[in-house]
Design a protein around this motif. Structure first.
Motif, PDB file in Angstrom:
ATOM      1  N   HIS A 295      -3.989   6.989  -6.016  1.00  0.00           N
ATOM      2  CA  HIS A 295      -4.006   5.983  -4.967  1.00  0.00           C
ATOM      3  C   HIS A 295      -4.781   6.546  -3.801  1.00  0.00           C
ATOM      4  O   HIS A 295      -4.512   7.657  -3.392  1.00  0.00           O
ATOM      5  CB  HIS A 295      -2.590   5.621  -4.507  1.00  0.00           C
TER       6      HIS A 295
ATOM      7  N   ASP B  75      -4.811  -5.535  -4.761  1.00  0.00           N
ATOM      8  CA  ASP B  75      -5.744  -6.445  -4.096  1.00  0.00           C
ATOM      9  C   ASP B  75      -5.575  -7.868  -4.651  1.00  0.00           C
ATOM     10  O   ASP B  75      -5.732  -8.088  -5.856  1.00  0.00           O
ATOM     11  CB  ASP B  75      -7.160  -5.898  -4.337  1.00  0.00           C
TER      12      ASP B  75
ATOM     13  N   ALA C   3      -7.385 -10.583  -4.541  1.00  0.00           N
ATOM     14  CA  ALA C   3      -8.552 -11.184  -5.206  1.00  0.00           C
ATOM     15  C   ALA C   3      -8.665 -10.643  -6.629  1.00  0.00           C
ATOM     16  O   ALA C   3      -8.913 -11.388  -7.582  1.00  0.00           O
ATOM     17  CB  ALA C   3      -9.827 -10.872  -4.423  1.00  0.00           C
ATOM     18  N   GLN C   4      -8.450  -9.335  -6.782  1.00  0.00           N
ATOM     19  CA  GLN C   4      -8.494  -8.736  -8.109  1.00  0.00           C
ATOM     20  C   GLN C   4      -7.374  -9.268  -8.986  1.00  0.00           C
ATOM     21  O   GLN C   4      -7.552  -9.494 -10.178  1.00  0.00           O
ATOM     22  CB  GLN C   4      -8.361  -7.216  -8.007  1.00  0.00           C
TER      23      GLN C   4
ATOM     24  N   PRO D 246      -3.581  -4.606 -10.033  1.00  0.00           N
ATOM     25  CA  PRO D 246      -4.020  -3.991  -8.785  1.00  0.00           C
ATOM     26  C   PRO D 246      -3.424  -4.725  -7.578  1.00  0.00           C
ATOM     27  O   PRO D 246      -3.139  -5.925  -7.667  1.00  0.00           O
ATOM     28  CB  PRO D 246      -5.538  -4.156  -8.834  1.00  0.00           C
TER      29      PRO D 246
ATOM     30  N   THR E 251       0.828  -1.210   0.000  1.00  0.00           N
ATOM     31  CA  THR E 251       0.000   0.000   0.000  1.00  0.00           C
ATOM     32  C   THR E 251       0.856   1.250   0.000  1.00  0.00           C
ATOM     33  O   THR E 251       0.647   2.180  -0.788  1.00  0.00           O
ATOM     34  CB  THR E 251      -0.909   0.009   1.243  1.00  0.00           C
TER      35      THR E 251
ATOM     36  N   ARG F   6     -17.637  -3.699  -5.904  1.00  0.00           N
ATOM     37  CA  ARG F   6     -16.784  -4.882  -5.747  1.00  0.00           C
ATOM     38  C   ARG F   6     -16.960  -5.810  -6.956  1.00  0.00           C
ATOM     39  O   ARG F   6     -15.995  -6.359  -7.482  1.00  0.00           O
ATOM     40  CB  ARG F   6     -17.155  -5.615  -4.451  1.00  0.00           C
TER      41      ARG F   6
ATOM     42  N   MET G 224      -8.325 -12.533 -10.383  1.00  0.00           N
ATOM     43  CA  MET G 224      -9.291 -12.375 -11.465  1.00  0.00           C
ATOM     44  C   MET G 224      -8.593 -11.891 -12.732  1.00  0.00           C
ATOM     45  O   MET G 224      -8.926 -12.320 -13.827  1.00  0.00           O
ATOM     46  CB  MET G 224     -10.385 -11.377 -11.070  1.00  0.00           C
TER      47      MET G 224
ATOM     48  N   LEU H 175     -14.103  -7.129  -9.692  1.00  0.00           N
ATOM     49  CA  LEU H 175     -13.754  -8.537  -9.951  1.00  0.00           C
ATOM     50  C   LEU H 175     -14.138  -9.011 -11.346  1.00  0.00           C
ATOM     51  O   LEU H 175     -13.731 -10.083 -11.774  1.00  0.00           O
ATOM     52  CB  LEU H 175     -14.415  -9.437  -8.905  1.00  0.00           C
TER      53      LEU H 175
END
Lengths: 582, 77
Positions: B30, A524, A526-527, A522, A417, B13, A530, B17
C-alpha cells in the motif's frame, strides 16, 4: 445517490459498448470471405502496373490479359488448378484439403483469382531485357510440352520470340504446395543476350481483412533475413506518394516475398545465392477494385545468355496453407530464410512458436484442439502455481488473522486508505499476504498474450470442432441469447451487430465475475466501477471473437478461481504445518 | 507536471481502468504499484518517477513481505 451512480455506470458501459462497436467495425470486421473464384465471362485488360521499363515485373504490357484462353491443368496431391497459358499466369490454385465452410459439400478453398474477375490474384514469372530484345509479355501464348502438370510429369512452356531466342518456363510441382519454376533462355543467335529474370505476386483488389493488432494480412517478405510486413493500406498510401508507386524496396541475397491471408499464402523465393532487388508497389488497374498490390523480385545483375548457349534461373513458388510444419520443411530443404514467419508469430516469436508446437502436439495427441487449449492452459497455470502459492507457505494463520482484520475494520471505520495501510502492515508483520504481487503478474502477461495470439492465428484451429454446439473453434459461438438461442426465429444482429452473445461468452462472463469476487477490489471508486463492469464489457467484446479464444479465456478464469480456492483451503485448513513463531 | 510525466501518468491511469480489472489487483503493497507510480511521477517527474515505479514493481513479488511503502518525499532522495 446510489441510483445516480447506477445510471452513470450504465451510461458509461453503453458508451464503451458504442465506442467498441465502432472500433470493432474498423479493426475486427466480420470473418472475411475466402477469395473464391468462378470462371469469368468478361475478359478485361490489365492496365499498366507500377514501374516502367520493357518487360519489367511492374509493366505487364497494356492490352492482353485473357481470361478464357488455353490453360495447362495442374494436379498434385494437395492442390489442383490450372495455369493461364496466355502470359503464363498462376491464377488458379485450389487446396484439396480445405473446404470453405464446415459443411462437407462446401467448395474447396481457391487461393488465387483470375484476372477479369472480382478477385484477381496471381503470380507471374518473366524477363526484362535491357538491350530491347523481344521478351514475353501478357499477350504471349506459351506452348506446353504436355497436357497436365503433376509431380511425376514436369511441363515446359516455350515461346520463340522470332529473333533467335527461345524462352522457357520449366515447371515442376511437388506433393505439397511448392512449384519449382526454372526460367530458361536459349540463344540461337550469334551475339550474347542479357536478361533480368523477375517474378511477381499480384493482387488487383484489396480483400476484406480480418486484420487486427494480433494478426497481419497483406504483402510481406523476408529481405536480408528480416521480416517486412506492409499492410494494404500502408502500401497504397506510400505507393501513391512515390514515383512509380513504389512503397518499399530492398536489395540483398535471396529472401522471399508474397501476399498472405490469415491462413493462405502465395509467395516466391528466388535462388538464395543471387543478388535480388525486391519491390513492393501499388498501381491502378481496370481489374478487380482498381488497385493493384504487387510485390516482386528482379535479379540485380543481368544474366548473360551466350551465343549458341542457354542460361537458367530457378525460383520456388509456394501456393498453399500456412501449415507451420510445411513452411519449416521448405525453409529447411530450399534454405528459404525465415519462411515460417509467413505465419504471424510476431515479435514474441520465441514464445509463440514453442507454444504453437506444444498446442499442435497436444492437438495430435487428443484429437481435439479445444482440449489441447485446455490442457496447455493447465500446464501454464501449474508452472506459475509456486509463485502464486508461495505467500502462503508459513500458513495456517489466515484464519487466526480474521479477528485482527475485523478489529482494524472497526478501528478505521470510514477511512479506507488508513484501513488498507494498516491491513498491509498487518500482512507484513504476520508474514502472510494474499496477493502474489505485480511482478509475477507482469511476467505472466507475455505468456498469456502469446497463447492468445497463437490461438488466433493458427490454421490448426480452422474448422476444428469442440463439443456440443461448437462446431468450429475459429469462428464466434453461433448461438445467441438475444433470440433465446434460436427459439425466436429472428436475427437480432439485423438491429445491431452487438446483439450477438452466445452461450460460451456468457459462461466466460460469469467465470470472470466469479474470479473478481475472490480478488480484493481496489479502494479507488472509479476502478471499482470498472471492476464491476468488466465481466459485462468482456462478454460483449469476446462474443464476436473465435470460440476457441473464449473457451481459453473462460477456462483460464475457472482455473484461477480453482487455484485461489485451493490456496485458501490450504491456508485456512485445520492442520497448520508450521507452528507460529514467538 | 512535465508533459512526459503527464503522459506516463495518463498511461498508468488507463491501465488501472482497463487492464487491471481484467488481470486482477495483485499488489502486496500500500499504496498499490500503479498508485505509487502515479504519485512518484507527480513528485519526482518523468525520469525519476519511472525509475521509482520500476523499482517498486521489481520489489512486488512473493518473496517480499509487502506492506506499507509510500513514495519517498523528494527531500529524502
Amino acid at each position: 445517490m446510489d441510483s445516480k451512480r447506477l445510471i452513470l455506470a450504465l451510461a458509461l458501459s453503453f458508451g464503451i459498448l458504442a465506442i467498441f462497436t465502432v472500433l470493432q467495425e474498423k479493426f475486427f470486421p466480420h470473418p472475411a470471405h475466402n477469395p473464391t473464384q468462378t470462371a469469368q465471362t468478361t475478359p478485361q485488360s490489365t492496365a499498366t502496373k507500377p514501374q516502367s521499363a520493357t518487360g519489367a515485373p511492374g509493366s505487364a504490357s497494356t492490352q492482353a490479359a485473357v481470361a478464357n484462353g488455353p490453360r495447362l491443368a495442374v494436379d498434385a496431391p494437395m492442390l489442383k488448378g490450372s495455369i493461364e497459358l496466355t502470359g503464363a499466369v498462376f491464377d488458379d490454385v485450389v487446396l484439396k484439403d480445405y473446404h470453405e465452410t464446415v459443411a462437407k459439400n462446401s467448395p474447396l478453398v481457391q487461393i488465387m483469382g483470375r484476372r477479369g474477375g472480382t478477385t484477381p490474384s496471381y503470380v507471374q514469372f518473366g524477363w526484362t531485357a535491357p538491350a530491347g530484345a523481344k521478351v514475353p509479355d501478357d499477350s504471349t501464348v506459351w506452348t506446353p510440352s504436355a497436357q497436365e502438370l503433376t509431380p511425376k510429369t514436369p511441363v515446359t512452356l516455350s515461346w520463340d520470340n522470332g529473333q533467335g531466342l527461345i524462352f522457357q518456363l520449366i515447371l515442376k510441382v511437388d506433393d505439397k504446395y511448392m512449384f519449382t519454376v526454372t526460367q530458361n533462355v536459349v540463344n540461337k543467335g550469334a551475339a550474347p543476350v542479357q536478361v533480368y529474370p523477375w517474378s511477381r505476386v499480384v493482387r488487383d483488389y484489396k480483400p476484406k481483412v480480418e486484420s487486427s493488432w494480433v494478426l497481419f494480412e497483406g504483402p510481406l517478405g523476408v529481405f536480408n533475413g528480416t521480416l517486412k510486413q506492409e499492410g494494404y493500406g500502408a502500401l497504397k498510401d506510400k505507393g501513391e506518394k512515390s514515383a512509380g508507386g513504389v512503397a518499399y524496396s530492398s536489395s540483398g541475397p535471396g529472401g522471399w516475398t508474397g501476399i498472405t491471408d490469415k491462413y493462405w499464402l502465395a509467395a516466391v523465393a528466388p535462388e538464395q545465392t543471387a543478388q535480388m532487388n525486391a519491390t513492393m508497389s501499388y498501381g491502378k488497374v481496370i481489374d478487380g477494385d482498381g488497385g493493384a498490390y504487387q510485390t516482386s523480385f528482379i535479379t540485380d545483375k543481368a544474366i548473360t545468355v551466350p551465343a549458341g548457349g542457354q542460361a537458367a534461373f530457378t525460383s520456388h513458388l509456394f501456393t498453399g496453407a500456412k501449415v507451420v510444419k510445411i513452411l519449416d520443411y521448405y525453409q529447411r530443404i530450399y534454405h528459404i530464410p525465415n519462411f515460417y514467419k509467413a505465419v504471424d508469430f510476431g515479435i514474441l516469436y520465441f514464445l509463440t512458436k514453442p507454444i504453437f508446437f506444444a498446442l499442435d502436439w497436444l492437438n495430435t495427441l487428443t484429437g481435439n484442439f479445444g482440449l489441447a487449449i485446455m490442457i496447455f492452459t493447465v500446464g501454464v497455470k501449474l508452472l506459475f502455481f509456486p509463485l502464486a502459492s508461495y505467500s502462503y507457505r508459513s500458513m495456517g494463520r489466515m484464519k487466526a488473522m480474521q479477528p485482527k482484520i475485523a478489529a482494524l475494520k472497526e478501528q478505521y471505520k470510514g477511512d479506507n486508505t488508513k484501513l488498507q495501510q494498516a491491513t498491509m502492515e498487518l500482512y507484513k508483520t504476520e508474514k502472510i499476504n494474499p496477493a502474489s504481487g505485480c511482478l509475477p503478474m507482469l511476467l505472466q502477461i507475455p505468456v498469456f498474450f502469446s497463447l492468445y495470439k497463437v490461438i488466433f492465428i493458427t490454421i490448426e484451429m480452422r474448422q476444428a470442432p469442440f463439443y456440443g454446439w461448437i462446431k468450429d473453434l475459429s469462428v464466434p459461438d453461433p448461438t445467441n441469447i438475444f433470440n433465446l438461442f434460436g427459439l425466436i426465429p429472428y436475427d437480432p444482429t439485423m438491429i445491431s451487430p452487438l446483439l450477438h452473445v452466445g452461450l460460451l461468452p456468457i459462461i466466460m462472463g460469469f467465470t470472470m465475475y466469479l474470479q473478481q469476487k475472490l480478488n480484493p477490489t481496489p479502494p479507488d471508486p472509479a476502478q471499482q466501477r470498472m471492476f464491476q463492469l468488466m465481466p459485462i464489457i468482456f462478454t460483449f467484446m469476446l462474443a464476436r471473437s473465435p470460440a476457441g479464444l473464449v473457451l481459453y479465456w473462460a477456462w483460464n478464469n475457472i482455473l484461477s478461481v480453482g487455484q485461489q480456492w485451493l490456496i485458501m483451503r490450504r491456508a485456512m485448513g485445520p492442520k497448520p504445518t508450521v507452528p507460529a513463531k514467538g | 507536471m512535465s508533459p512526459a510525466a503527464l503522459m506516463l501518468s495518463g498511461a498508468v491511469r488507463a491501465y488501472e481502468l482497463t487492464l487491471r480489472p481484467v488481470i486482477g489487483a495483485n499488489c502486496r503493497f500500500h499504496p498499490s504499484c500503479s498508485a505509487y507510480a502515479r504519485e512518484a511521477l507527480v513528485c519526482h517527474g518523468a525520469a525519476r518517477g519511472s525509475l521509482l515505479a520500476a523499482k517498486r514493481i521489481l520489489r512486488c513479488h512473493p518473496f517480499n513481505p509487502g506492506g506499507y511503502d509510500p513514495v519517498p518525499t523528494p527531500k529524502d532522495s
